[in-house]
Design a protein around this motif. Structure first.
Motif, PDB file in Angstrom:
ATOM      1  N   GLN A  36      38.905 -47.730  63.120  1.00 48.04           N
ATOM      2  CA  GLN A  36      37.519 -48.083  62.828  1.00 48.04           C
ATOM      3  C   GLN A  36      36.891 -47.110  61.837  1.00 48.04           C
ATOM      4  OE1 GLN A  36      35.600 -48.150  66.621  1.00 48.04           O
ATOM      5  NE2 GLN A  36      36.421 -50.150  67.202  1.00 48.04           N
ATOM      6  N   ILE A  37      37.273 -45.849  61.917  1.00 51.04           N
ATOM      7  CA  ILE A  37      36.667 -44.829  61.065  1.00 51.04           C
ATOM      8  C   ILE A  37      37.243 -44.848  59.656  1.00 51.04           C
ATOM      9  CG2 ILE A  37      36.491 -42.327  60.752  1.00 51.04           C
ATOM     10  CD1 ILE A  37      36.146 -42.092  63.748  1.00 51.04           C
ATOM     11  N   ARG A  38      38.490 -45.246  59.513  1.00 47.15           N
ATOM     12  CA  ARG A  38      39.163 -45.196  58.213  1.00 47.15           C
ATOM     13  C   ARG A  38      38.388 -45.907  57.099  1.00 47.15           C
ATOM     14  NH1 ARG A  38      45.367 -45.730  58.195  1.00 47.15           N
ATOM     15  NH2 ARG A  38      44.928 -43.835  59.310  1.00 47.15           N
ATOM     16  N   PRO A  39      37.868 -47.147  57.278  1.00 48.82           N
ATOM     17  CA  PRO A  39      37.115 -47.778  56.172  1.00 48.82           C
ATOM     18  C   PRO A  39      35.844 -46.997  55.825  1.00 48.82           C
ATOM     19  CG  PRO A  39      37.655 -49.416  57.853  1.00 48.82           C
ATOM     20  CD  PRO A  39      38.054 -48.085  58.397  1.00 48.82           C
ATOM     21  N   TRP A  41      35.473 -43.783  56.165  1.00 49.00           N
ATOM     22  CA  TRP A  41      35.908 -42.568  55.495  1.00 49.00           C
ATOM     23  C   TRP A  41      36.174 -42.843  54.016  1.00 49.00           C
ATOM     24  CZ3 TRP A  41      35.848 -37.626  55.290  1.00 49.00           C
ATOM     25  CH2 TRP A  41      36.762 -36.936  54.524  1.00 49.00           C
ATOM     26  N   HIS A  42      36.772 -43.993  53.714  1.00 49.43           N
ATOM     27  CA  HIS A  42      37.059 -44.316  52.319  1.00 49.43           C
ATOM     28  C   HIS A  42      35.769 -44.553  51.531  1.00 49.43           C
ATOM     29  CE1 HIS A  42      41.355 -44.267  52.567  1.00 49.43           C
ATOM     30  NE2 HIS A  42      41.355 -45.097  53.595  1.00 49.43           N
ATOM     31  N   GLN A  43      34.701 -44.975  52.210  1.00 44.74           N
ATOM     32  CA  GLN A  43      33.417 -45.150  51.528  1.00 44.74           C
ATOM     33  C   GLN A  43      32.718 -43.810  51.323  1.00 44.74           C
ATOM     34  OE1 GLN A  43      31.223 -47.857  53.957  1.00 44.74           O
ATOM     35  NE2 GLN A  43      32.353 -49.660  53.280  1.00 44.74           N
ATOM     36  N   VAL A  44      32.834 -42.909  52.289  1.00 40.39           N
ATOM     37  CA  VAL A  44      32.107 -41.647  52.258  1.00 40.39           C
ATOM     38  C   VAL A  44      32.848 -40.586  51.453  1.00 40.39           C
ATOM     39  CG1 VAL A  44      31.288 -39.770  53.745  1.00 40.39           C
ATOM     40  CG2 VAL A  44      30.934 -42.123  54.423  1.00 40.39           C
ATOM     41  N   LYS A  45      34.137 -40.691  51.352  1.00 41.36           N
ATOM     42  CA  LYS A  45      34.946 -39.658  50.693  1.00 41.36           C
ATOM     43  C   LYS A  45      34.493 -39.366  49.258  1.00 41.36           C
ATOM     44  CE  LYS A  45      39.788 -38.405  50.040  1.00 41.36           C
ATOM     45  NZ  LYS A  45      41.168 -38.857  50.166  1.00 41.36           N
ATOM     46  N   PRO A  46      34.224 -40.368  48.406  1.00 37.53           N
ATOM     47  CA  PRO A  46      33.740 -40.035  47.051  1.00 37.53           C
ATOM     48  C   PRO A  46      32.399 -39.305  47.073  1.00 37.53           C
ATOM     49  CG  PRO A  46      34.450 -42.327  47.148  1.00 37.53           C
ATOM     50  CD  PRO A  46      34.463 -41.799  48.546  1.00 37.53           C
ATOM     51  N   LEU A  47      31.532 -39.687  48.012  1.00 39.51           N
ATOM     52  CA  LEU A  47      30.242 -39.005  48.103  1.00 39.51           C
ATOM     53  C   LEU A  47      30.418 -37.560  48.529  1.00 39.51           C
ATOM     54  CD1 LEU A  47      28.133 -41.812  49.819  1.00 39.51           C
ATOM     55  CD2 LEU A  47      28.138 -41.146  47.423  1.00 39.51           C
ATOM     56  N   LEU A  48      31.347 -37.312  49.441  1.00 41.55           N
ATOM     57  CA  LEU A  48      31.597 -35.939  49.862  1.00 41.55           C
ATOM     58  C   LEU A  48      32.165 -35.107  48.723  1.00 41.55           C
ATOM     59  CD1 LEU A  48      33.054 -36.423  53.457  1.00 41.55           C
ATOM     60  CD2 LEU A  48      30.820 -35.531  52.819  1.00 41.55           C
ATOM     61  N   SER A  49      33.080 -35.677  47.960  1.00 43.69           N
ATOM     62  CA  SER A  49      33.632 -34.924  46.836  1.00 43.69           C
ATOM     63  C   SER A  49      32.552 -34.672  45.783  1.00 43.69           C
ATOM     64  CB  SER A  49      34.825 -35.645  46.225  1.00 43.69           C
ATOM     65  OG  SER A  49      34.435 -36.876  45.679  1.00 43.69           O
ATOM     66  N   TYR A  50      31.665 -35.636  45.588  1.00 45.59           N
ATOM     67  CA  TYR A  50      30.540 -35.433  44.673  1.00 45.59           C
ATOM     68  C   TYR A  50      29.630 -34.328  45.200  1.00 45.59           C
ATOM     69  CZ  TYR A  50      26.271 -36.386  42.053  1.00 45.59           C
ATOM     70  OH  TYR A  50      25.162 -36.264  41.269  1.00 45.59           O
ATOM     71  N   GLY A  51      29.384 -34.338  46.501  1.00 49.78           N
ATOM     72  CA  GLY A  51      28.553 -33.290  47.103  1.00 49.78           C
ATOM     73  C   GLY A  51      29.182 -31.916  46.968  1.00 49.78           C
ATOM     74  N   VAL A  52      30.490 -31.842  47.107  1.00 47.88           N
ATOM     75  CA  VAL A  52      31.185 -30.557  46.957  1.00 47.88           C
ATOM     76  C   VAL A  52      31.053 -30.067  45.521  1.00 47.88           C
ATOM     77  CG1 VAL A  52      33.470 -29.491  46.934  1.00 47.88           C
ATOM     78  CG2 VAL A  52      32.777 -30.878  48.875  1.00 47.88           C
ATOM     79  N   GLU A  53      31.240 -30.950  44.556  1.00 50.83           N
ATOM     80  CA  GLU A  53      31.097 -30.558  43.151  1.00 50.83           C
ATOM     81  C   GLU A  53      29.662 -30.145  42.844  1.00 50.83           C
ATOM     82  OE1 GLU A  53      33.512 -30.137  40.926  1.00 50.83           O
ATOM     83  OE2 GLU A  53      34.910 -30.663  42.523  1.00 50.83           O
ATOM     84  N   LEU A  54      28.704 -30.844  43.414  1.00 51.91           N
ATOM     85  CA  LEU A  54      27.301 -30.489  43.229  1.00 51.91           C
ATOM     86  C   LEU A  54      27.018 -29.117  43.833  1.00 51.91           C
ATOM     87  CD1 LEU A  54      24.712 -31.723  42.056  1.00 51.91           C
ATOM     88  CD2 LEU A  54      24.206 -32.598  44.335  1.00 51.91           C
TER      89      LEU A  54
END
Length: 93
Positions: A36-39, A41-54
């Protein structure tokens, strides 16, 4: 409980009770929760990587601002020292 299965049989669904035994006692709902969490996670993962870069960019900006502050303090103190030295030479008369 070792099974020597051929390739097509390796893709079979394992019952929940057997999965608990194989996975070292983890309840079957853990696998369902992961599915249930996997889909999400795939939606949130780009936002998290963007947040890390920010966050990295923010840290670099703060570091640069601190460096400018330190160099500004050095320049200010140097100018005050030059001013004091010039006043000392002026007061020699």
């Amino acid at each position: 409980m070792q099974q020597n299965l051929k390739f097509p049989a390796q893709c079979t669904v394992i019952p929940a009770e057997e999965l608990e035994q194989i996975s070292g006692g983890a309840p079957a709902w853990v696998g369902a929760l992961k599915d249930q969490i996997r889909p999400l996670w795939h939606q949130v993962k780009p936002l998290l990587s963007y947040g890390v870069e920010l966050g990295k960019a923010f840290v670099q900006i703060v570091g640069a601002a601190y460096t400018i502050y330190v160099y500004g303090k050095i320049i200010k103190n140097s100018m005050e020292g030059i001013k004091d030295t010039m006043n000392w030479f002026i007061n020699l008369n």
